[in-house]
Design an enzyme around this catalytic site. Structure first.
Site, mmCIF file in Angstrom:
data_model
loop_
_atom_site.group_PDB
_atom_site.id
_atom_site.type_symbol
_atom_site.label_atom_id
_atom_site.label_comp_id
_atom_site.label_asym_id
_atom_site.label_seq_id
_atom_site.Cartn_x
_atom_site.Cartn_y
_atom_site.Cartn_z
ATOM 1 N N LYS A 154 2.790 4.559 15.320
ATOM 2 C CA LYS A 154 3.852 5.010 14.426
ATOM 3 C C LYS A 154 4.997 5.579 15.242
ATOM 4 O O LYS A 154 4.781 6.384 16.156
ATOM 5 C CB LYS A 154 3.289 6.066 13.459
ATOM 6 C CG LYS A 154 2.235 5.509 12.498
ATOM 7 C CD LYS A 154 2.837 4.510 11.505
ATOM 8 C CE LYS A 154 1.826 4.121 10.433
ATOM 9 N NZ LYS A 154 2.415 3.223 9.424
ATOM 10 N N ASP A 178 5.531 0.787 14.090
ATOM 11 C CA ASP A 178 5.919 0.882 12.679
ATOM 12 C C ASP A 178 6.757 2.135 12.487
ATOM 13 O O ASP A 178 6.276 3.253 12.694
ATOM 14 C CB ASP A 178 4.655 0.947 11.805
ATOM 15 C CG ASP A 178 4.981 0.927 10.313
ATOM 16 O OD1 ASP A 178 6.177 0.911 9.947
ATOM 17 O OD2 ASP A 178 4.019 0.928 9.514
ATOM 18 N N GLU A 204 7.584 -3.034 12.607
ATOM 19 C CA GLU A 204 7.435 -3.024 11.164
ATOM 20 C C GLU A 204 8.447 -2.055 10.562
ATOM 21 O O GLU A 204 8.620 -0.934 11.047
ATOM 22 C CB GLU A 204 5.999 -2.565 10.852
ATOM 23 C CG GLU A 204 5.473 -3.033 9.532
ATOM 24 C CD GLU A 204 4.023 -2.604 9.368
ATOM 25 O OE1 GLU A 204 3.180 -2.939 10.236
ATOM 26 O OE2 GLU A 204 3.739 -1.913 8.381
ATOM 27 N N ASP A 229 7.659 -4.129 5.241
ATOM 28 C CA ASP A 229 6.533 -3.521 4.513
ATOM 29 C C ASP A 229 7.077 -2.853 3.242
ATOM 30 O O ASP A 229 6.969 -3.408 2.141
ATOM 31 C CB ASP A 229 5.813 -2.521 5.431
ATOM 32 C CG ASP A 229 4.655 -1.811 4.754
ATOM 33 O OD1 ASP A 229 4.456 -1.988 3.535
ATOM 34 O OD2 ASP A 229 3.930 -1.054 5.427
ATOM 35 N N LYS A 251 0.051 -5.350 0.844
ATOM 36 C CA LYS A 251 -1.017 -4.371 0.595
ATOM 37 C C LYS A 251 -1.506 -4.532 -0.840
ATOM 38 O O LYS A 251 -0.690 -4.643 -1.762
ATOM 39 C CB LYS A 251 -0.506 -2.941 0.807
ATOM 40 C CG LYS A 251 -0.131 -2.672 2.254
ATOM 41 C CD LYS A 251 0.428 -1.281 2.460
ATOM 42 C CE LYS A 251 0.839 -1.120 3.924
ATOM 43 N NZ LYS A 251 1.700 0.058 4.139
HETATM 44 MG MG MG Z 1 3.900 -0.117 7.476
#
Ligand code: MG
Length: 337
Positions: A154, A178, A204, A229, A251
């Site tokens: 992250k 991400d 991402e 995303d 997702k």
């Molecule tokens: Mg993500």
């Protein structure tokens, strides 16, 4: 069909921080659908970012209870009824969709991957996520995750470079980053340029969910594949992001379950997009459900259950990151004793 649901609190081994906040517990909802003595299991992992909380999930489920009917094989009609009585509420719908799939698989005596015509031999390796922390803590987490050949790190903080430097000192894993919408487009290009030496695989969601011009700008100014995303939630978002991203992260709890996820995978493929499936903080119920579609993916990020201290269920496993599907009828998840 009889619908019941109850609280499912999932505790994280360590606080999980991304660019917009920190989580220590997930307030998920366990869903059961009973039909002719067979129980189908599902789970909702509501995310306030997408407008859901446990309370909204329970309210939605109370509405859905009278829309289910009594024919488990009519899954398309059931899901259309849920969509027509309540918009959005992806995680509540995903819980029902998964429980219905579990019932159908048990009734037919086949695992869900077989129901979708897929091979359990074709599963990908999942990434393991390293949340934002101090450089030394992130390096410690990366070292502890040395069994996983792919890390998702992250980013979106002032110390991304120090964090990646510390991780690279202890890990030679493939690294995806991400930003969870943290940057402006120009910041993203500069930040990714500053991280070039770390040999990243992809980025991402560098910019805000609705900043499609920004996504396009980043894509045109960085050599890394850009995966959307937060910008791509449901099937109808795919045409909007065409030309702005190289791929999308699907997702179950964003799109409303396996059936909509399968639709998104096929649509993305038809549009020439790469496909990732990701997760929230989820038990093995949701992770296993997503893993049943994983033979179709370019990238898997199905590690939400690996971050838990007390996952009450077991299903898919991830030995050295390699997803191994349970070969049992339906979802194939069992309760831990
Ligand atoms: Mg993500």
């Amino acid at each position: 069909m009889e619908l019941t649901y109850s609280d499912l609190d999932l505790r994280l081994g360590q606080p999980f921080r991304i660019s917009r906040g920190t989580q220590t517990i997930a307030h998920n909802v366990l869903v059961s659908l009973t039909h002719e003595g067979v129980v189908g299991t599902g789970e909702a992992a509501p995310s306030p970012y997408y407008g859901e909380h446990r309370a909204t999930v329970c309210a939605a489920l109370a509405v859905f209870a009278s829309e289910l009917g009594d024919d488990v094989m009519q899954i398309e009609a059931v899901l259309n009824r849920l969509d027509s009585c309540l918009r959005l509420n992806g995680s509540a719908k995903a819980a029902i969709d998964i429980a219905l799939h579990d019932l159908i698989g048990q009734r037919l005596g086949v695992p869900l991957f077989q129901l979708y015509g897929l091979s359990a031999e074709r599963t990908p390796v999942t990434s393991f996520t390293i949340g934002i922390d101090t450089p030394s803590a992130m390096a410690r987490k990366a070292a502890a995750a040395s069994a996983y050949p792919i890390l998702k790190v992250k980013v979106g903080t002032a110390s991304d470079r120090q964090n990646l430097t510390a991780i690279r000192e202890v890990s030679s894993a493939r690294i995806r980053v991400d930003a969870n919408a943290a940057w402006t487009a120009k910041q993203a290009v500069a930040a990714l340029d500053a991280l070039r030496e770390f040999d990243l695989e992809l980025v991402e969601q560098p910019v805000a969910a609705d900043d499609l011009d920004g996504l396009r700008f980043v894509r045109e100014h960085t050599p890394l594949p850009v995966i959307g995303d937060e910008s791509c939630v449901v099937p109808s978002d795919i045409p909007r992001v065409l030309g702005c991203v190289d791929g999308i992260n699907i997702k179950l709890v964003k799109c409303g379950g396996l059936r909509r996820a399968f639709q998104m995978i096929q649509t993305a493929r038809a549009c020439g997009l790469q496909v990732m499936m990701g997760c929230m903080i989820e038990s093995s119920i949701l992770i296993t459900a997503a893993a049943h579609l994983s033979p179709l993916l370019d990238y898997a990020d199905l590690d939400g259950n690996l971050l838990l201290t007390d996952d009450p269920y077991q299903g898919v496993t991830a030995e050295r990151g390699q997803l191994r599907l349970p070969v049992r009828p339906g979802l194939g998840v069992v309760q831990r004793r």
